[in-house]
Scaffold this active site. Sequence first.
Site, PDB file in Angstrom:
ATOM      1  N   HIS A 104      30.246  27.984  43.004  1.00 18.57           N
ATOM      2  CA  HIS A 104      30.209  29.436  43.135  1.00 18.57           C
ATOM      3  C   HIS A 104      28.790  29.949  42.928  1.00 18.57           C
ATOM      4  O   HIS A 104      28.108  29.544  41.978  1.00 18.57           O
ATOM      5  CB  HIS A 104      31.120  30.104  42.098  1.00 18.57           C
ATOM      6  CG  HIS A 104      32.572  29.963  42.402  1.00 18.57           C
ATOM      7  ND1 HIS A 104      33.555  30.074  41.443  1.00 18.57           N
ATOM      8  CD2 HIS A 104      33.228  29.728  43.571  1.00 18.57           C
ATOM      9  CE1 HIS A 104      34.736  29.911  42.005  1.00 18.57           C
ATOM     10  NE2 HIS A 104      34.564  29.695  43.291  1.00 18.57           N
ATOM     11  N   TYR A 106      39.507  32.651  37.146  1.00 20.09           N
ATOM     12  CA  TYR A 106      40.289  31.570  36.562  1.00 20.09           C
ATOM     13  C   TYR A 106      40.575  31.806  35.086  1.00 20.09           C
ATOM     14  O   TYR A 106      41.564  31.290  34.555  1.00 20.09           O
ATOM     15  CB  TYR A 106      39.581  30.227  36.782  1.00 20.09           C
ATOM     16  CG  TYR A 106      39.454  29.908  38.237  1.00 20.09           C
ATOM     17  CD1 TYR A 106      40.562  29.537  38.980  1.00 20.09           C
ATOM     18  CD2 TYR A 106      38.236  30.033  38.900  1.00 20.09           C
ATOM     19  CE1 TYR A 106      40.468  29.281  40.337  1.00 20.09           C
ATOM     20  CE2 TYR A 106      38.131  29.785  40.253  1.00 20.09           C
ATOM     21  CZ  TYR A 106      39.249  29.402  40.962  1.00 20.09           C
ATOM     22  OH  TYR A 106      39.151  29.159  42.300  1.00 20.09           O
ATOM     23  N   LYS A 108      28.829  26.194  50.649  1.00 22.08           N
ATOM     24  CA  LYS A 108      28.487  27.413  51.358  1.00 22.08           C
ATOM     25  C   LYS A 108      26.985  27.651  51.302  1.00 22.08           C
ATOM     26  O   LYS A 108      26.341  27.363  50.302  1.00 22.08           O
ATOM     27  CB  LYS A 108      29.224  28.601  50.737  1.00 22.08           C
ATOM     28  CG  LYS A 108      30.714  28.629  51.041  1.00 22.08           C
ATOM     29  CD  LYS A 108      31.352  29.911  50.534  1.00 22.08           C
ATOM     30  CE  LYS A 108      32.814  29.999  50.946  1.00 22.08           C
ATOM     31  NZ  LYS A 108      33.445  31.252  50.481  1.00 22.08           N
ATOM     32  N   ARG A 124      36.172  22.417  48.357  1.00 25.39           N
ATOM     33  CA  ARG A 124      36.805  23.186  49.438  1.00 25.39           C
ATOM     34  C   ARG A 124      37.221  22.243  50.568  1.00 25.39           C
ATOM     35  O   ARG A 124      36.666  21.158  50.726  1.00 25.39           O
ATOM     36  CB  ARG A 124      35.827  24.228  49.990  1.00 25.39           C
ATOM     37  CG  ARG A 124      35.299  25.220  48.963  1.00 25.39           C
ATOM     38  CD  ARG A 124      34.259  26.137  49.596  1.00 25.39           C
ATOM     39  NE  ARG A 124      33.759  27.145  48.671  1.00 25.39           N
ATOM     40  CZ  ARG A 124      32.653  27.020  47.935  1.00 25.39           C
ATOM     41  NH1 ARG A 124      31.929  25.906  48.027  1.00 25.39           N
ATOM     42  NH2 ARG A 124      32.277  27.984  47.121  1.00 25.39           N
ATOM     43  N   HIS A 146      43.225  25.263  49.196  1.00 26.70           N
ATOM     44  CA  HIS A 146      42.583  26.166  48.239  1.00 26.70           C
ATOM     45  C   HIS A 146      43.438  26.301  46.983  1.00 26.70           C
ATOM     46  O   HIS A 146      42.900  26.547  45.894  1.00 26.70           O
ATOM     47  CB  HIS A 146      42.342  27.531  48.880  1.00 26.70           C
ATOM     48  CG  HIS A 146      41.070  28.174  48.421  1.00 26.70           C
ATOM     49  ND1 HIS A 146      39.827  27.634  48.676  1.00 26.70           N
ATOM     50  CD2 HIS A 146      40.845  29.299  47.685  1.00 26.70           C
ATOM     51  CE1 HIS A 146      38.896  28.407  48.134  1.00 26.70           C
ATOM     52  NE2 HIS A 146      39.492  29.415  47.524  1.00 26.70           N
ATOM     53  N   ARG A 178      42.441  23.611  44.740  1.00 19.11           N
ATOM     54  CA  ARG A 178      41.148  23.967  44.135  1.00 19.11           C
ATOM     55  C   ARG A 178      41.363  24.939  42.963  1.00 19.11           C
ATOM     56  O   ARG A 178      40.786  24.769  41.895  1.00 19.11           O
ATOM     57  CB  ARG A 178      40.257  24.590  45.214  1.00 19.11           C
ATOM     58  CG  ARG A 178      38.910  25.115  44.746  1.00 19.11           C
ATOM     59  CD  ARG A 178      38.126  25.524  46.000  1.00 19.11           C
ATOM     60  NE  ARG A 178      37.015  26.415  45.742  1.00 19.11           N
ATOM     61  CZ  ARG A 178      35.788  26.030  45.405  1.00 19.11           C
ATOM     62  NH1 ARG A 178      35.533  24.731  45.258  1.00 19.11           N
ATOM     63  NH2 ARG A 178      34.816  26.897  45.237  1.00 19.11           N
TER      64      ARG A 178
END
Length: 318
Positions: free
Chosen positions: A290, A299, A193, A169, A264, A267
């Site tokens: 994730h 995806y 995150k 990211r 993004h 990514r």
Amino acid sequence: MTSRTALARAALPPTLAEPLDAWVEHLVAGRDLSEHTVRAYTGDVVSLLDHLVRLGGTRVTDLDLAALRSWLALGRTRGDSRATTARRAASARGFTAHLRRSGLTTEDVGLRLASPRSHRTLPDVLTADQARAVSEVPRPVAEDAPPADAALALRDALAVELLYGSGIRVAELVGLDVDDVDHGRRLLRVLGKGRKERSVPFGIPAEQALRRWLADGRPVLAREGSGPALLLGVRGARIDPREVRRVVHAATAAVPGAPELGPHGLRHSAATHVLEGGADLRSVQELLGHASLATTQIYTHVTVERLRAVHAAAHPRA
């Protein structure tokens, strides 16, 4: 926080403002959410409590399912999208759950609050050839240009290479320090995150761009206060995410036929190409950081849609 939200928050009675403040503190200290996420959730719940006051409520015990539903319905009449409504409902459920855990209410009224599923649109992605072209976009520097211009060209090339080459990211990129790079194993130590750390591999082109930047670019821009930041801005401070977005938009816009994407988008493209290359979904989940495999599954939809497009264009019986 917008001025409108700030005014609404300031106007709340203490019996509502204090539980709100405690919940916000929980989001920051307990859940370690990003500033952007906390700001969005806070704005949602301030709006909810302002709505409750307009209905005549003064305490969190006055908040019931009818108030929650009327608040969401009001938002829809004002033009809230399905995605916005879903997020606002999630914010409200988080708040009511915290009220119940804190003993401020005897029931979690948000448990019965339904919300529409947001439509998940397929992201634009580059083809492999377009991604290669984006990475190779020339960044010419005039012979009489100051040394900083050449240094910035090296930095911009590295930013694009790392974003696409590792799939990280933009916030993770700008947060990298020099010692977060393991050159021997070509790994990045990334803080994602929720402050979760992971190791992410990067390829040979990114390694080459990295060595050029560290040798000939970063020393030119580094200042006394630069600290350990890997990527620097023109004044020597850690690079701003907005500058990275500008660099990526310019690079993708320079490739004919390619969608103009931000970080993004690189990514998304990296994840799609890794899957198309034969990687399993669990590995891609680990690569992207994730928390849920469900997030990574979008995806697979991207690759299936591209496969259908190729089939429609190439098969004589399509």
